[in-house]
Write an enzyme that holds these catalytic residues in place. Structure first.
Site, PDB file in Angstrom:
ATOM      1  N   SER A 207       0.864  -1.179   0.000  1.00 50.45           N
ATOM      2  CA  SER A 207       0.000   0.000   0.000  1.00 50.45           C
ATOM      3  C   SER A 207       0.897   1.223   0.000  1.00 50.45           C
ATOM      4  CB  SER A 207      -0.862  -0.010   1.271  1.00 50.45           C
ATOM      5  OG  SER A 207      -1.480   1.242   1.497  1.00 50.45           O
TER       6      SER A 207
ATOM      7  N   TYR B  73      -2.269  -1.614  10.257  1.00 54.46           N
ATOM      8  CA  TYR B  73      -2.235  -1.683   8.798  1.00 54.46           C
ATOM      9  C   TYR B  73      -0.922  -1.105   8.273  1.00 54.46           C
ATOM     10  CZ  TYR B  73      -4.039  -1.341   3.990  1.00 54.46           C
ATOM     11  OH  TYR B  73      -4.238  -1.486   2.635  1.00 54.46           O
TER      12      TYR B  73
END
Length: 277
Positions: A159, A172
């Site tokens: 990401s 995350y």
């Protein structure tokens, strides 16, 4: 165009009609929907056979059928945090297709809380899916790739949060940074076997995972959902646009089809300019 392969030979590509994944077999986790499904679709279109690995067996089977069914795609039930399920799922993929050339470790979830309120169970769950899942699937696939004489591509779904941080996303961001480190180690260890490792780092992609975050962040930040999209998610892009599943699938195809070690260990940000290196 002539492209060098990892074994020192050359493959000749004559143009767009060539299928870059012809004869290859891929395992894509979290592939019943979203980014994983589009990657699987792109790989099939480019000539690959694909194991659709997902926690949702019914969804995996439906996606496999949609993409061509028996001989082209197969659904595989897999909880990527469960060692036995991963080993069984990779074994089933090998039983069905006979080989694995590409692993796309894509399964993931998102949970948002401020750090001081983050439930430890939620922290552990997210790290298990992203990091344990990447490790377990990588280990199982590498054993096969090494045993058959080498060659292959391991692709992790990172990401922009592999490079950058945002509030409310402590596990995350931690997990996505961790995937960069894992890919570098796989690249170092796999090089002697012709196995490459890479990370794709998308910006915000309009999937159910992102749609779920919009009201959650609106509540935590005390702003409207429209402002979450405009002023949080897309504020640093060059054009105010979401990254698409097609954008990410194109990056996966690029890494899967790039058959030298020239790019191994590298990550590629796909984010409409949100993060630039």
């Amino acid at each position: 165009m002539t492209i060098p392969k990892h074994d020192g030979t050359f493959a000749h590509h004559t143009g767009a009609q060539d299928m870059r994944m012809q004869g290859k077999v891929a395992v894509v986790t979290g592939a019943a929907s979203g980014i994983g499904k589009e990657i699987a679709r792109t790989f099939v279109r480019e000539g690959a056979r694909v194991a659709i690995a997902d926690l949702n067996q019914q969804g995996a089977d439906a996606t496999a059928e949609e993409l061509g069914g028996a001989g082209v795609a197969a659904g595989v039930a897999m909880d990527v945090t469960d060692e036995q399920q991963v080993e069984a799922g990779i074994a089933k993929s090998l039983e069905v297709f006979g080989r694995i050339d590409v692993l796309v470790s894509n399964a993931g979830i998102q949970t948002v809380f401020p750090i001081e309120d983050f439930p430890f169970a939620k922290w552990k769950q997210l790290l298990a899916i992203h990091l344990d899942g990447a490790f377990l699937t990588t280990r199982a696939v590498l054993r096969h790739m090494y045993a058959r004489g080498g060659g292959g591509s391991i692709i992790y779904m990172g990401s922009v949060h592999s490079k950058e941080a945002s509030p409310l996303k402590a596990p995350y961001v931690t997990a996505k940074h961790g995937l960069i480190g894992l890919a570098k180690v796989v690249a170092k260890e796999g090089a002697a076997h012709g196995v490459r490792a890479n990370v794709i780092c998308p910006g915000f992609v309009r999937t159910p995972l992102v749609d779920k975050q919009i009201p959650e962040q609106a509540k935590e930040l005390g702003i409207s959902e429209a402002d979450v999209v405009k002023d949080v998610m897309l504020k640093d892009t060059v054009d105010g646009e979401f990254t698409t599943v097609e954008d990410v699938a194109a990056a996966a195809l690029f890494f899967a089809g790039f058959e030298t070690n020239a790019l191994t260990g590298q990550s590629l940000v796909v984010s409409h300019g949100w993060f630039m290196q």
